[in-house]
Scaffold this motif. Structure first.
Motif, PDB file in Angstrom:
ATOM      1  N   GLU A 110      11.332  10.298  30.436  1.00 15.91           N
ATOM      2  CA  GLU A 110      12.062  11.354  29.741  1.00 15.91           C
ATOM      3  C   GLU A 110      11.384  11.713  28.419  1.00 15.91           C
ATOM      4  O   GLU A 110      11.423  12.869  27.990  1.00 15.91           O
ATOM      5  N   ARG A 111      10.756  10.739  27.794  1.00 10.64           N
ATOM      6  CA  ARG A 111      10.028  11.027  26.555  1.00 10.64           C
ATOM      7  C   ARG A 111       8.879  11.991  26.825  1.00 10.64           C
ATOM      8  O   ARG A 111       8.665  12.953  26.075  1.00 10.64           O
ATOM      9  N   GLU A 114      10.244  15.459  27.233  1.00 11.26           N
ATOM     10  CA  GLU A 114      10.645  16.090  25.973  1.00 11.26           C
ATOM     11  C   GLU A 114       9.434  16.435  25.109  1.00 11.26           C
ATOM     12  O   GLU A 114       9.438  17.449  24.405  1.00 11.26           O
ATOM     13  N   ARG A 134      14.500  14.248  20.346  1.00 13.30           N
ATOM     14  CA  ARG A 134      14.888  13.403  21.478  1.00 13.30           C
ATOM     15  C   ARG A 134      13.735  12.518  21.929  1.00 13.30           C
ATOM     16  O   ARG A 134      13.929  11.346  22.254  1.00 13.30           O
ATOM     17  N   ARG A 137      13.576   9.633  19.664  1.00 14.37           N
ATOM     18  CA  ARG A 137      14.682   8.712  19.925  1.00 14.37           C
ATOM     19  C   ARG A 137      14.427   7.903  21.192  1.00 14.37           C
ATOM     20  O   ARG A 137      14.688   6.694  21.234  1.00 14.37           O
ATOM     21  N   TYR A 138      13.902   8.532  22.233  1.00 19.41           N
ATOM     22  CA  TYR A 138      13.590   7.809  23.460  1.00 19.41           C
ATOM     23  C   TYR A 138      12.534   6.737  23.201  1.00 19.41           C
ATOM     24  O   TYR A 138      12.603   5.625  23.747  1.00 19.41           O
ATOM     25  N   PRO A 152      20.293  10.808  30.289  1.00 15.33           N
ATOM     26  CA  PRO A 152      19.910  11.869  29.364  1.00 15.33           C
ATOM     27  C   PRO A 152      20.749  13.133  29.459  1.00 15.33           C
ATOM     28  O   PRO A 152      20.547  14.066  28.671  1.00 15.33           O
ATOM     29  N   ARG A 155      24.775  15.253  25.843  1.00  7.59           N
ATOM     30  CA  ARG A 155      24.324  14.727  24.557  1.00  7.59           C
ATOM     31  C   ARG A 155      23.669  13.358  24.691  1.00  7.59           C
ATOM     32  O   ARG A 155      23.199  12.800  23.711  1.00  7.59           O
ATOM     33  N   GLY A 156      23.633  12.831  25.906  1.00  4.76           N
ATOM     34  CA  GLY A 156      22.961  11.564  26.154  1.00  4.76           C
ATOM     35  C   GLY A 156      23.877  10.372  25.969  1.00  4.76           C
ATOM     36  O   GLY A 156      24.745  10.356  25.094  1.00  4.76           O
ATOM     37  N   MET A 183      21.941  10.011  20.326  1.00  2.50           N
ATOM     38  CA  MET A 183      21.206  10.212  19.078  1.00  2.50           C
ATOM     39  C   MET A 183      21.848   9.498  17.894  1.00  2.50           C
ATOM     40  O   MET A 183      21.177   9.214  16.902  1.00  2.50           O
TER      41      MET A 183
END
Length: 389
Positions: A110-111, A114, A134, A137-138, A152, A155-156, A183
């Motif tokens: 996912e990183r 993003e 994001r 954060r990941y 994800p 808002r996760g 987050m």
């Protein structure tokens, strides 16, 4: 009859006005609850590599999932986590260390997604900045943390384990209230009011005897408004909490739920089972959507509200779909009320040095005799006396 209706209507309107005045109406009211199977479920269900049918997320019970993985050699378990990280990482009943691995891989994937969005010139600058935040954060969550769940969507959501299950005497699950998501689950502002900060405080106060799950596992209300005044998100969160406990407690044994603010309604509606939950600790509760402590099947401990907690301004009614019912902070509710001396504000109950943190820690460790009961709580004094005897 008309007089009673007018009083009911006035109370309902008072709820709306008080909730709105306490923190301002949220522009994001109408949050869409994340429910259902995790992303990637279709590919998981279609996977026939092992020559067997894989347990279907959302349909198979946690016990069935656990039995399935027990029948697989470690190499095949790992291969499934690599192919389907978002499913295995969120699959209640899967081995918890396999979930750590799967969520680490999912966070990496996912990183990258993003980062690509952050570099896409076709996107508006605001979207690129949000994607970059994001991605950062990941990366933070994936840097050696023990992540038990990661979703994800919206808002996760995520759940992080603090401590080692094999070494802990007991386990706590922290359930947060409004404004908490992927987050903000351990944000620096009002840190000990977040699940991550609460987990750190409880671990330290117990001398690391507790393992603590910071469970940011449902869609919380944003700010204070109609979402926070209603039970729609709490009901969806309660279902997710129950499923999470179904997968966790066969490994940990019964846990203690530590529930803050709107999260107390989630814990009340989850109707925790005695075989899974030793007790519930409620902090800063607006009401639990349960008529009284005897409506729960497990002991309910309530930390007395401090004088600076704005939640005291919210009327304890349940009318027209607004409000969360009777006040757990009152002796008539029947909960075991404990001291919150030294705490300040709505998010200050688990700050180090407070009586509320010390009491919550003692309850989680099963050391009821050490609990400092509130002056107006015969239920708490009776529990402490029984423990001493």
């Amino acid at each position: 009859m008309k007089a009673r209706f007018r009083r009911a209507l006035a109370a309902g309107l008072l709820t709306v006005l008080a909730v709105g005045g306490a923190g301002g109406w949220a522009a994001a009211d109408g949050q869409r609850a994340v429910t259902g199977p995790p992303p990637g479920t279709a590919a998981w269900v279609a996977d026939t590599t092992l020559g067997v049918r894989l347990p279907e997320p959302g349909r198979a019970s946690a016990a069935e999932v656990a039995g399935f993985f027990d029948g697989l050699p470690p190499a095949q378990q790992r291969a499934l986590a690599v192919r389907h990280p978002l499913v295995v990482g969120n699959l209640d009943g899967a081995p918890y260390r396999l979930r750590y691995l799967a969520n680490s891989l999912a966070l990496q994937e996912e990183r990258q997604h993003e980062l690509a969005r952050a570099a896409d010139p076709a996107l508006p600058e605001r979207d690129r900045k949000a994607a970059a935040a994001r991605a950062a954060r990941y990366a933070e969550l994936g840097s050696g943390r023990q992540i038990l769940a990661f979703d994800p969507r919206g808002r996760g959501q995520y759940a992080q384990m603090f401590g080692e299950l094999e070494q802990a005497e007991r386990t706590v699950v922290v359930v947060p209230g409004s404004d908490i998501d992927l987050m903000t689950g351990d944000r620096a502002s009002a840190h000990y009011g977040t699940p991550g900060g609460a987990a750190e405080a409880l671990r330290a106060a117990s001398g690391e005897r507790l393992a603590v799950v910071a469970w940011t596992g449902y869609t919380t209300p944003v700010k204070v408004g109609l979402d926070a005044a209603g039970s729609r998100l709490a009901e969806a969160g309660a279902a997710r909490l129950s499923a999470f406990l179904d997968g966790l407690t066969p490994v940990t044994g019964p846990v203690t739920l530590v529930c803050h603010s709107y999260g107390t309604a989630v814990c009340g509606l989850a109707d925790p089972k005695p075989e899974q939950v030793r007790g519930v600790v409620a902090l800063g509760s607006p009401g639990m959507d349960v008529a009284g402590a005897d409506g729960l099947r497990v002991p309910l401990w309530v930390v007395k509200r401090n004088a600076e907690d704005w939640i005291d301004k919210v009327p304890n009614v349940s009318l027209f779909g607004l409000g969360h019912g009777a006040d757990p902070d009152q002796p008539s509710y029947g909960a075991r009320l404990v001291s919150s001396t030294g705490s300040h504000g709505h998010s200050g109950y688990l700050v180090p040095g407070t009586a509320s943190l010390a009491n919550t820690t003692a309850i989680a460790l099963g050391e009821d005799a050490r609990v400092d009961c509130a002056a107006d709580s015969p239920a708490c004094r009776s529990a402490a006396a029984t423990a001493t005897a």
